[in-house]
Motif scaffolding. Structure first.
Motif, PDB file in Angstrom:
ATOM      1  N   ASN A  60      30.489-135.590   0.087  1.00  0.00           N
ATOM      2  CA  ASN A  60      31.066-135.407   1.411  1.00  0.00           C
ATOM      3  C   ASN A  60      32.318-136.257   1.549  1.00  0.00           C
ATOM      4  N   ALA A  61      32.943-136.157   2.692  1.00  0.00           N
ATOM      5  CA  ALA A  61      34.203-136.872   2.908  1.00  0.00           C
ATOM      6  C   ALA A  61      34.006-138.379   2.830  1.00  0.00           C
ATOM      7  N   LEU A  62      32.869-138.867   3.334  1.00  0.00           N
ATOM      8  CA  LEU A  62      32.624-140.303   3.328  1.00  0.00           C
ATOM      9  C   LEU A  62      32.496-140.847   1.905  1.00  0.00           C
ATOM     10  N   SER A  63      31.800-140.103   1.037  1.00  0.00           N
ATOM     11  CA  SER A  63      31.650-140.564  -0.347  1.00  0.00           C
ATOM     12  C   SER A  63      32.980-140.555  -1.083  1.00  0.00           C
ATOM     13  N   VAL A  64      33.809-139.554  -0.805  1.00  0.00           N
ATOM     14  CA  VAL A  64      35.135-139.502  -1.437  1.00  0.00           C
ATOM     15  C   VAL A  64      35.989-140.678  -0.987  1.00  0.00           C
ATOM     16  N   VAL A  65      35.968-140.956   0.321  1.00  0.00           N
ATOM     17  CA  VAL A  65      36.738-142.097   0.840  1.00  0.00           C
ATOM     18  C   VAL A  65      36.227-143.399   0.225  1.00  0.00           C
ATOM     19  N   GLY A  66      34.901-143.523   0.079  1.00  0.00           N
ATOM     20  CA  GLY A  66      34.343-144.730  -0.523  1.00  0.00           C
ATOM     21  C   GLY A  66      34.812-144.938  -1.951  1.00  0.00           C
ATOM     22  N   VAL A  67      34.832-143.874  -2.742  1.00  0.00           N
ATOM     23  CA  VAL A  67      35.292-143.976  -4.124  1.00  0.00           C
ATOM     24  C   VAL A  67      36.775-144.369  -4.177  1.00  0.00           C
ATOM     25  N   VAL A  68      37.576-143.759  -3.312  1.00  0.00           N
ATOM     26  CA  VAL A  68      39.013-144.066  -3.289  1.00  0.00           C
ATOM     27  C   VAL A  68      39.249-145.522  -2.906  1.00  0.00           C
ATOM     28  N   VAL A  69      38.507-146.020  -1.922  1.00  0.00           N
ATOM     29  CA  VAL A  69      38.666-147.410  -1.490  1.00  0.00           C
ATOM     30  C   VAL A  69      38.266-148.375  -2.601  1.00  0.00           C
ATOM     31  N   ILE A  70      37.143-148.079  -3.272  1.00  0.00           N
ATOM     32  CA  ILE A  70      36.682-148.959  -4.352  1.00  0.00           C
ATOM     33  C   ILE A  70      37.690-148.995  -5.492  1.00  0.00           C
ATOM     34  N   VAL A  71      38.165-147.843  -5.907  1.00  0.00           N
ATOM     35  CA  VAL A  71      39.132-147.788  -7.011  1.00  0.00           C
ATOM     36  C   VAL A  71      40.439-148.470  -6.606  1.00  0.00           C
ATOM     37  N   GLY A  72      40.881-148.235  -5.356  1.00  0.00           N
ATOM     38  CA  GLY A  72      42.095-148.905  -4.892  1.00  0.00           C
ATOM     39  C   GLY A  72      41.940-150.413  -4.881  1.00  0.00           C
ATOM     40  N   GLY A  73      40.787-150.902  -4.432  1.00  0.00           N
ATOM     41  CA  GLY A  73      40.546-152.341  -4.431  1.00  0.00           C
ATOM     42  C   GLY A  73      40.542-152.915  -5.834  1.00  0.00           C
ATOM     43  N   ILE A  74      39.976-152.190  -6.770  1.00  0.00           N
ATOM     44  CA  ILE A  74      39.946-152.669  -8.149  1.00  0.00           C
ATOM     45  C   ILE A  74      41.355-152.722  -8.742  1.00  0.00           C
ATOM     46  N   GLY A 124      34.478-146.263 -14.483  1.00  0.00           N
ATOM     47  CA  GLY A 124      33.134-145.729 -14.690  1.00  0.00           C
ATOM     48  C   GLY A 124      32.562-145.021 -13.474  1.00  0.00           C
ATOM     49  N   PRO A 125      32.504-145.676 -12.298  1.00  0.00           N
ATOM     50  CA  PRO A 125      31.994-144.989 -11.109  1.00  0.00           C
ATOM     51  C   PRO A 125      32.814-143.780 -10.701  1.00  0.00           C
ATOM     52  N   LEU A 126      34.132-143.856 -10.882  1.00  0.00           N
ATOM     53  CA  LEU A 126      34.977-142.713 -10.516  1.00  0.00           C
ATOM     54  C   LEU A 126      34.631-141.494 -11.370  1.00  0.00           C
ATOM     55  N   LEU A 127      34.562-141.691 -12.689  1.00  0.00           N
ATOM     56  CA  LEU A 127      34.234-140.572 -13.570  1.00  0.00           C
ATOM     57  C   LEU A 127      32.794-140.110 -13.366  1.00  0.00           C
ATOM     58  N   SER A 128      31.881-141.050 -13.091  1.00  0.00           N
ATOM     59  CA  SER A 128      30.488-140.673 -12.828  1.00  0.00           C
ATOM     60  C   SER A 128      30.386-139.809 -11.583  1.00  0.00           C
ATOM     61  N   PHE A 129      31.126-140.171 -10.546  1.00  0.00           N
ATOM     62  CA  PHE A 129      31.116-139.404  -9.300  1.00  0.00           C
ATOM     63  C   PHE A 129      31.634-137.983  -9.536  1.00  0.00           C
ATOM     64  N   ILE A 130      32.727-137.878 -10.280  1.00  0.00           N
ATOM     65  CA  ILE A 130      33.302-136.559 -10.552  1.00  0.00           C
ATOM     66  C   ILE A 130      32.342-135.712 -11.382  1.00  0.00           C
ATOM     67  N   ALA A 131      31.766-136.301 -12.443  1.00  0.00           N
ATOM     68  CA  ALA A 131      30.858-135.551 -13.315  1.00  0.00           C
ATOM     69  C   ALA A 131      29.589-135.147 -12.585  1.00  0.00           C
ATOM     70  N   ALA A 132      29.029-136.059 -11.784  1.00  0.00           N
ATOM     71  CA  ALA A 132      27.804-135.739 -11.052  1.00  0.00           C
ATOM     72  C   ALA A 132      28.043-134.621 -10.044  1.00  0.00           C
TER      73      ALA A 132
END
Length: 306
Positions: free
Chosen positions: A111-125, A94-102
């Motif tokens: 920015n780079a920090l938000s992209v890294v944050g999304v990747v880390v969250i999805v990887g952790g999940i 959900g957050p990954l698709l929301s980030f892409i759509a938004a």
């Protein structure tokens, strides 16, 4: 606030999983949430008096349909698979698709920090759900339900964000509209079996109560933050309009025979026919006031030179 929302969301999902066998749990906790939060919705409607147009009603209809589909799919997923698989995949997708759509459709900055944050969250999940270490052991039905639920999470996140930020609809009204739609559409199935409904109400009363209370709270914090920003914007616009009205009343009270007042009224008429925002309007009017102060009204020769 974000951590509080995460805790409340995980808590009510745990209790929703415990009531996975219930066929009418969605209808029951929708009724419970409506009863609990209807005073807040009534307060907003009475004192804020929101004015709804076609776009507002479409947004409320969309959120009702999306949340109902999400709720039904979530309970169906919990019936066929574990919470430890469904929940991480759904909340990661959900957050990954929301980030892409938004980023792509709503123009929100990335920015780079938000992209890294999304990747880390999805990887952790993925690590928590076990898909990274042993994907072949994960039930396919559970993975499919998790991804599908994540799609609906992203959909209602984008719709609700647009409703709060752009249309300035209260998140409590958004949640209340979704509850009412679920109650109306699911009532024929629920009320067709009164004995079963009463049994589920007794057996799963704790789950119903927890989801009724915490379900809306898990959705509101981010939306409340957006609504606060919208309220501040509305307040700034209202203050500018009030200042404009006071200034115009003061101008009118200065008399019809004052040359400076006549010049200011002409400037005001030109300003009112220009499409500007509230802040620009106030600045334009203030500028006109400074130019035509009493004693500084231009002569005909000065006007010709300009």
């Amino acid at each position: 606030m974000v951590l509080l929302a995460a805790c409340t969301h995980a808590t009510w999902n745990y209790w929703a999983k415990r009531a996975a066998a219930s066929r009418h749990i969605v209808w029951l906790y929708s009724v419970g949430s409506t009863i609990l939060y209807s005073p807040i919705v009534a307060w907003i409607v009475i004192f804020d008096r929101p004015h709804f147009e076609t776009a507002h009603w479409l947004a409320l209809l969309a959120t009702g349909v999306l949340h109902m589909a999400y709720s039904l799919l979530l309970q169906a997923g919990y019936r066929v698979s574990d919470l430890s698989l469904i929940y991480p995949i759904a909340r990661g997708t959900g957050p990954l698709l929301s980030f892409i759509a938004a980023t792509l459709f709503l123009g929100e900055p990335a920015n780079a920090l938000s992209v890294v944050g999304v990747v880390v969250i999805v990887g952790g999940i993925l690590l928590v759900s076990g898909l990274a270490s042993a994907p072949h052991k994960a039930p396919k039905a559970g993975v499919a339900f998790g991804i599908l639920i994540g799609i609906f999470i992203a959909s209602y996140t984008i719709n609700d964000g647009w409703a709060v930020k752009a249309l300035m609809i209260s998140p409590f009204i958004i949640d209340g509209a979704g509850n009412i739609l679920r109650i109306v559409l699911l009532a024929p199935m629920a009320l067709r079996e009164p004995a079963e409904l009463a049994r589920e109400l007794r057996e799963y009363r704790t789950s119903i109560l927890v989801v009724s209370v915490l379900g809306p709270l898990g959705l509101h914090p981010g939306a409340v933050r957006d609504e606060d920003r919208a309220d501040r914007a509305r307040g700034a616009g209202a203050r500018a309009r009030n200042a404009r009205r006071k200034l115009l009343r003061r101008e009118a009270a200065e008399g019809e025979n004052d040359p400076a007042a006549s010049h200011r009224r002409r400037a005001d008429r030109r300003w009112r026919h220009q499409p500007r925002g509230d802040a620009a309007d106030l600045s334009a009017l203030s500028g006109a006031r400074c130019r035509w102060l009493p004693g500084n009204a231009p002569t005909e020769r000065g006007s010709a030179r300009r």
